[in-house]
Design an enzyme around this catalytic site. Structure first.
Site, mmCIF file in Angstrom:
data_model
loop_
_atom_site.group_PDB
_atom_site.id
_atom_site.type_symbol
_atom_site.label_atom_id
_atom_site.label_comp_id
_atom_site.label_asym_id
_atom_site.label_seq_id
_atom_site.Cartn_x
_atom_site.Cartn_y
_atom_site.Cartn_z
ATOM 1 N N ALA A 116 47.130 17.950 24.071
ATOM 2 C CA ALA A 116 48.558 18.123 23.774
ATOM 3 C C ALA A 116 48.963 17.029 22.798
ATOM 4 C CB ALA A 116 49.404 18.046 25.044
ATOM 5 N N ARG A 173 41.459 -5.246 -16.160
ATOM 6 C CA ARG A 173 40.066 -4.785 -16.187
ATOM 7 C C ARG A 173 39.708 -4.382 -17.610
ATOM 8 N NH1 ARG A 173 35.429 -3.107 -16.665
ATOM 9 N NH2 ARG A 173 34.294 -1.827 -15.128
ATOM 10 N N GLY A 212 34.281 1.698 -9.138
ATOM 11 C CA GLY A 212 33.391 1.212 -8.082
ATOM 12 C C GLY A 212 34.016 0.118 -7.241
ATOM 13 N N GLU A 236 52.709 11.426 14.836
ATOM 14 C CA GLU A 236 54.123 11.822 14.901
ATOM 15 C C GLU A 236 54.341 13.201 14.282
ATOM 16 O OE1 GLU A 236 57.216 8.976 14.442
ATOM 17 O OE2 GLU A 236 55.914 7.291 14.925
#
Length: 385
Positions: A127, A269, A341, A364
């Protein structure tokens, strides 16, 4: 709350999250525990009672104010919010929505201060999103109730002082009728807590099973007293509706952090001697995530407004929780993709948030349950067998 007071609260929480909590995120994830000093700071800042009325010792934020606070909490590990989320949310709201005045006076100030932690004992092995099939029972024995059953995945159960237990009190009526809510101290004879669940993510937020073996409770343990008997499902539904707005706001806060991590990484980067921020396909990923954040925030703010004025406390919360929990999953996935990566490595924030975000589509009320609520609200009786 006065707007200037709310602004001070938000600024204090923002500073606390970014200066105190963010540097400890990896430690929290690795140790599966929130440091004690952070717990005490949360108590002193009033975070254990931000949604509890001022008359009961809380900050008394309405839903519109609450979501602004939760946007800030979403910036860091969701384990922090779990510390006090049940006190303010689904457990505390059991008392706010259905408790007697005596129950409110006795328990809410202790919840608001963080003196005690409450758990919401609804879910069972068979349930979950649909509680109508719960099998935990409470039978009368004289003036007492005797509770038997088991609850699963109960947030804060390992540290709970009191658990709001939902049990079937009338086996002769079908479905979601005949269910009552009980206020059960965690040290009640016959109540035991299972080992902490080992989850995919959200380390530091503890869940566990709760077992009830002939737990005897007096008549005044029923939430709402005599008027609360067989009224538990209505109370649970109201609590979950408020909780869905809260979770939607949390997802927006997390999505904002993921965008921040993605943007920062793309700006620094290097690939081929230039930042990957110059690559249009990377720009597209970030643009989609920024757009998702705008949409999620606007939806949550409007949903909170309608919740507060009472014009929509069913479809709006369901739609907000559905969209925002799915949205943060998309944003997390793109964040990992932008990182390449590096985004798959432990110790990188987006990897952790990727794991953490997955749960929001489940608890929920799953995304599928939200779809049912939204569709039935739109279609009316035509959608009901």
């Amino acid at each position: 709350m006065d707007p200037s007071d709310l602004a001070d609260v938000l600024a204090s929480v923002r500073e606390f999250i970014r200066a105190e909590v963010v540097p400890l995120e990896e430690e929290i994830d690795e140790r599966n525990e929130i440091p004690t000093r952070l717990v005490e700071q949360c108590k002193s800042m009033g975070l254990y009672g931000f949604a509890i009325p001022e008359q009961h010792g809380g900050l008394g934020l309405n839903t519109t104010e609450e979501v602004r606070l939760v946007f800030e909490l979403g910036w860091t590990t969701p384990a922090l919010r779990s510390l006090f989320g049940t006190n303010n949310g689904i457990a505390g709201h059991v008392l706010l929505e259905g408790g007697s005045e005596e129950q409110k006076k006795t328990w809410l100030p202790r919840l608001a201060s963080g003196e005690i932690t409450a758990s919401f004992g609804l879910t069972e092995a068979d349930a979950g999103s649909d509680p109508s099939s719960l099998t935990t029972t409470a039978r009368r024995d004289g003036s007492d109730w005797v509770i038997n059953g088991a609850k699963r995945y109960i947030t804060n159960a390992p540290t709970a002082d009191v658990i709001m237990v939902f049990a079937r009190t009338n086996p002769d009526v079908p479905g979601n009728r005949g269910i009552s809510a009980f206020l059960v101290p965690a040290d009640a004879p016959g109540l035991s807590i299972g080992p902490k669940d080992h989850k995919m993510g959200q380390f530091g937020a503890w869940t566990a099973d709760v077992y009830l073996d002939d737990v005897r409770m007096p008549a005044d343990a029923v939430i709402g007293g005599a008027d609360g008997i067989d009224n538990g499902f209505r109370i649970a539904a109201k609590c979950l509706a408020h909780g869905r707005v809260h979770i939607a706001a949390l997802c927006v806060g997390m999505a904002n952090r993921l965008v921040h991590e993605s943007v920062t990484f793309a700006q620094t980067r290097q690939a081929g001697g230039r930042p990957i921020a110059r690559f249009q396909l990377v720009q597209g990923l970030i643009a989609d995530s920024v757009t998702d954040c705008y949409a999620g925030r606007a939806l949550v703010v409007e949903t909170a407004r309608a919740f507060d004025d009472g014009t929509d406390r069913i479809a709006g919360p369901a739609a907000a929780k559905y969209f925002c929990s799915e949205m943060v999953g998309r944003v997390a996935d793109r964040a990992v993709q932008v990182h390449g990566g590096a985004g798959y490595m432990r110790g990188v924030a987006v990897e952790r948030f990727y794991r953490d975000a997955r749960l929001f589509r489940i608890y929920e009320g799953t995304s599928q349950i939200q779809q049912v609520i939204i569709a039935r609200n739109a279609l009316g009786e035509a959608a009901r067998g």
